[in-house]
Design a protein around this motif. Structure first.
Motif, PDB file in Angstrom:
ATOM      1  N   THR A   6      58.834 -25.304  73.769  1.00 29.12           N
ATOM      2  CA  THR A   6      58.467 -26.678  74.504  1.00 29.12           C
ATOM      3  C   THR A   6      57.038 -26.566  75.059  1.00 29.12           C
ATOM      4  N   GLN A   7      56.650 -27.717  75.351  1.00 25.66           N
ATOM      5  CA  GLN A   7      55.515 -27.812  76.069  1.00 25.66           C
ATOM      6  C   GLN A   7      55.000 -26.740  77.329  1.00 25.66           C
ATOM      7  N   THR A   8      55.986 -26.502  78.143  1.00 21.74           N
ATOM      8  CA  THR A   8      55.915 -25.858  79.163  1.00 21.74           C
ATOM      9  C   THR A   8      55.793 -24.373  78.647  1.00 21.74           C
ATOM     10  N   GLN A   9      56.674 -23.864  77.578  1.00 16.90           N
ATOM     11  CA  GLN A   9      56.285 -22.377  76.966  1.00 16.90           C
ATOM     12  C   GLN A   9      55.085 -22.456  76.414  1.00 16.90           C
ATOM     13  N   THR A  14      50.583 -18.999  76.487  1.00 15.10           N
ATOM     14  CA  THR A  14      49.693 -19.424  75.441  1.00 15.10           C
ATOM     15  C   THR A  14      48.915 -18.106  74.761  1.00 15.10           C
ATOM     16  N   ALA A  15      48.711 -17.136  75.488  1.00 15.89           N
ATOM     17  CA  ALA A  15      48.359 -15.654  74.798  1.00 15.89           C
ATOM     18  C   ALA A  15      49.375 -15.315  73.989  1.00 15.89           C
ATOM     19  N   ALA A  16      50.696 -15.350  74.320  1.00 22.41           N
ATOM     20  CA  ALA A  16      51.538 -14.989  73.253  1.00 22.41           C
ATOM     21  C   ALA A  16      51.880 -15.852  72.135  1.00 22.41           C
ATOM     22  N   VAL A  17      51.758 -16.969  72.368  1.00 18.20           N
ATOM     23  CA  VAL A  17      51.516 -18.013  70.986  1.00 18.20           C
ATOM     24  C   VAL A  17      50.524 -17.839  70.210  1.00 18.20           C
ATOM     25  N   LEU A  18      49.226 -17.476  70.696  1.00 19.80           N
ATOM     26  CA  LEU A  18      47.986 -17.331  69.993  1.00 19.80           C
ATOM     27  C   LEU A  18      48.281 -16.223  69.027  1.00 19.80           C
ATOM     28  N   PHE A  27      54.585 -22.855  64.834  1.00 19.86           N
ATOM     29  CA  PHE A  27      55.470 -23.407  66.058  1.00 19.86           C
ATOM     30  C   PHE A  27      55.485 -24.804  65.855  1.00 19.86           C
ATOM     31  N   ILE A  28      56.512 -25.314  66.194  1.00 13.70           N
ATOM     32  CA  ILE A  28      56.781 -26.566  66.463  1.00 13.70           C
ATOM     33  C   ILE A  28      56.734 -27.041  68.001  1.00 13.70           C
ATOM     34  N   ILE A  29      55.975 -27.732  68.562  1.00 12.50           N
ATOM     35  CA  ILE A  29      55.943 -28.067  70.053  1.00 12.50           C
ATOM     36  C   ILE A  29      56.845 -29.333  70.343  1.00 12.50           C
ATOM     37  N   THR A  30      57.726 -29.152  71.429  1.00 17.80           N
ATOM     38  CA  THR A  30      58.463 -30.278  71.716  1.00 17.80           C
ATOM     39  C   THR A  30      58.062 -30.714  73.228  1.00 17.80           C
ATOM     40  N   ARG A  31      58.315 -31.876  73.572  1.00 17.97           N
ATOM     41  CA  ARG A  31      58.199 -32.666  74.951  1.00 17.97           C
ATOM     42  C   ARG A  31      59.492 -33.554  75.014  1.00 17.97           C
ATOM     43  N   ASN A  32      60.351 -32.978  76.061  1.00 14.27           N
ATOM     44  CA  ASN A  32      61.623 -33.683  76.320  1.00 14.27           C
ATOM     45  C   ASN A  32      62.533 -33.584  75.254  1.00 14.27           C
ATOM     46  N   GLY A  33      62.524 -32.591  74.458  1.00 13.13           N
ATOM     47  CA  GLY A  33      63.279 -32.425  73.337  1.00 13.13           C
ATOM     48  C   GLY A  33      62.843 -33.077  72.089  1.00 13.13           C
ATOM     49  N   ASN A  34      61.778 -33.698  72.004  1.00  9.72           N
ATOM     50  CA  ASN A  34      61.346 -34.461  70.797  1.00  9.72           C
ATOM     51  C   ASN A  34      60.172 -33.587  69.997  1.00  9.72           C
ATOM     52  N   PRO A  35      59.999 -33.526  68.836  1.00  9.37           N
ATOM     53  CA  PRO A  35      59.049 -32.631  68.433  1.00  9.37           C
ATOM     54  C   PRO A  35      57.504 -33.442  68.460  1.00  9.37           C
TER      55      PRO A  35
END
Length: 104
Positions: A6-9, A14-18, A27-35
């Motif tokens: 999610t956007q929040t995650q 951020t450091a873990a994602v990088l 990664f696929i980023i979602t906002r309100n459940g939508n990619p």
């Protein structure tokens, strides 16, 4: 492997994602459940050492003339289809007696 976050995650981790991106993860980023976007590692350009290039080209160093060099290069890499006399591709042409179906 592709993970959906999610956007929040993304914001809080951020450091873990990088780190995961550097390891090759997508990664696929979602906002309100939508990619809404995709993160993927940037392809690393292939590095070739000068010494490796010199070693590869050294096999052609003993060639006396251009024709012999061309023959040797073709033997290693295969012949191309460029007509060196006119600088165009060697494309087979139709016989002049054939009718052009488009022109009729």
């Amino acid at each position: 492997m592709t993970r959906t976050i999610t956007q929040t995650q993304l914001c809080t981790g951020t450091a873990a994602v990088l780190d995961a991106l550097e390891a090759g993860e997508n990664f696929i980023i979602t906002r309100n459940g939508n990619p809404v976007g995709e993160l993927r590692p940037v392809p690393v350009p292939r590095q070739v050492l000068t010494s490796d290039l010199q070693a590869r080209l050294a096999r052609f160093a003993g060639v006396e003339d251009a024709a012999a060099e061309r023959t040797e290069v073709d033997a290693v890499f295969g012949e191309d289809r460029v007509d060196r006399r006119v600088g165009t591709l060697d494309v087979p042409t139709r016989d002049e007696s054939e009718a052009d179906p488009v022109a009729t």
